[in-house]
Design a protein around this motif. Structure first.
Motif, PDB file in Angstrom:
ATOM      1  N   ASP A  67       0.862  -1.178   0.000  1.00 14.39           N
ATOM      2  CA  ASP A  67       0.000   0.000   0.000  1.00 14.39           C
ATOM      3  C   ASP A  67       0.899   1.228   0.000  1.00 14.39           C
ATOM      4  O   ASP A  67       1.892   1.274   0.734  1.00 14.39           O
ATOM      5  CB  ASP A  67      -0.883   0.056   1.255  1.00 14.39           C
ATOM      6  CG  ASP A  67      -2.043  -0.928   1.226  1.00 14.39           C
ATOM      7  OD1 ASP A  67      -2.309  -1.522   0.170  1.00 14.39           O
ATOM      8  OD2 ASP A  67      -2.683  -1.089   2.280  1.00 14.39           O
ATOM      9  N   SER A  69       0.770   5.689  -0.011  1.00 11.76           N
ATOM     10  CA  SER A  69      -0.053   6.859   0.292  1.00 11.76           C
ATOM     11  C   SER A  69       0.579   8.084  -0.350  1.00 11.76           C
ATOM     12  O   SER A  69       1.796   8.128  -0.532  1.00 11.76           O
ATOM     13  CB  SER A  69      -0.122   7.084   1.807  1.00 11.76           C
ATOM     14  OG  SER A  69      -0.742   5.997   2.445  1.00 11.76           O
ATOM     15  N   TRP A 100      -9.820   3.836  -1.820  1.00 15.20           N
ATOM     16  CA  TRP A 100      -8.472   3.618  -2.336  1.00 15.20           C
ATOM     17  C   TRP A 100      -8.567   3.128  -3.775  1.00 15.20           C
ATOM     18  O   TRP A 100      -9.621   2.720  -4.245  1.00 15.20           O
ATOM     19  CB  TRP A 100      -7.694   2.621  -1.472  1.00 15.20           C
ATOM     20  CG  TRP A 100      -8.279   1.242  -1.443  1.00 15.20           C
ATOM     21  CD1 TRP A 100      -8.076   0.233  -2.342  1.00 15.20           C
ATOM     22  CD2 TRP A 100      -9.175   0.706  -0.472  1.00 15.20           C
ATOM     23  NE1 TRP A 100      -8.786  -0.882  -2.002  1.00 15.20           N
ATOM     24  CE2 TRP A 100      -9.472  -0.621  -0.836  1.00 15.20           C
ATOM     25  CE3 TRP A 100      -9.759   1.224   0.685  1.00 15.20           C
ATOM     26  CZ2 TRP A 100     -10.329  -1.438  -0.114  1.00 15.20           C
ATOM     27  CZ3 TRP A 100     -10.618   0.409   1.412  1.00 15.20           C
ATOM     28  CH2 TRP A 100     -10.882  -0.902   1.016  1.00 15.20           C
ATOM     29  N   CYS A 112      -2.024  -0.859  -3.716  1.00 14.11           N
ATOM     30  CA  CYS A 112      -3.106   0.094  -3.473  1.00 14.11           C
ATOM     31  C   CYS A 112      -2.561   1.477  -3.212  1.00 14.11           C
ATOM     32  O   CYS A 112      -1.541   1.638  -2.525  1.00 14.11           O
ATOM     33  CB  CYS A 112      -3.940  -0.340  -2.266  1.00 14.11           C
ATOM     34  SG  CYS A 112      -4.830  -1.882  -2.522  1.00 14.11           S
ATOM     35  N   LEU A 114      -3.671   4.590  -1.227  1.00 14.15           N
ATOM     36  CA  LEU A 114      -4.607   5.007  -0.194  1.00 14.15           C
ATOM     37  C   LEU A 114      -4.922   6.496  -0.339  1.00 14.15           C
ATOM     38  O   LEU A 114      -4.321   7.199  -1.137  1.00 14.15           O
ATOM     39  CB  LEU A 114      -4.024   4.689   1.185  1.00 14.15           C
ATOM     40  CG  LEU A 114      -3.623   3.212   1.385  1.00 14.15           C
ATOM     41  CD1 LEU A 114      -3.066   3.005   2.790  1.00 14.15           C
ATOM     42  CD2 LEU A 114      -4.784   2.276   1.104  1.00 14.15           C
TER      43      LEU A 114
END
Length: 118
Positions: A67, A69, A100, A112, A114
């Motif tokens: 993940d 960000s 997401w 992913c 986020l």
């Protein structure tokens, strides 16, 4: 005493291309180690990400994924545009409508993006 999460290993068909993609995504330092390439956080923190060559391609959905960000000062929309420009592709793994974005790297590994900047 607990174990330390020191390295994430990623199998790749084209190690230099996949490592370069992730180097640009994360803005981490890249070190060549024979056929392998390791990415290191600029501050030297763990874990590192090691890309190693394998002959077979990806066949099914990953059971483990990364993940990411947006960085502080950025937002999800501009980071999504940047990741797509680097070669990420949108993916549908059955997530439905979420906050997401599921993407794949150039070899089809899901990750992913986020919403909240970190």
């Amino acid at each position: 005493m607990p174990a330390v999460f020191s390295e994430l290993v990623v199998d790749a068909n084209d190690v230099p291309a996949l490592a370069e993609f992730w180097c640009r995504v994360l803005d981490w330092d890249l070190t060549v180690q024979g056929e392998d390439i390791e990415l290191n956080a600029p501050d030297g923190s763990l874990p590192t990400i090691l890309f190693q060559p394998v002959p077979e391609g990806k066949a099914v959905k990953n059971r483990l994924h990364i993940d990411v960000s947006p960085a502080i000062g950025s937002n999800q929309e501009s980071e999504l545009a940047r990741l797509l420009a680097l070669g990420a592709k949108p993916a549908d793994v059955g997530q439905g409508e979420q906050s997401w974005h599921v993407l794949t790297d150039p070899e089809g590994n899901e990750f992913c993006l986020l919403r909240t900047p970190k």
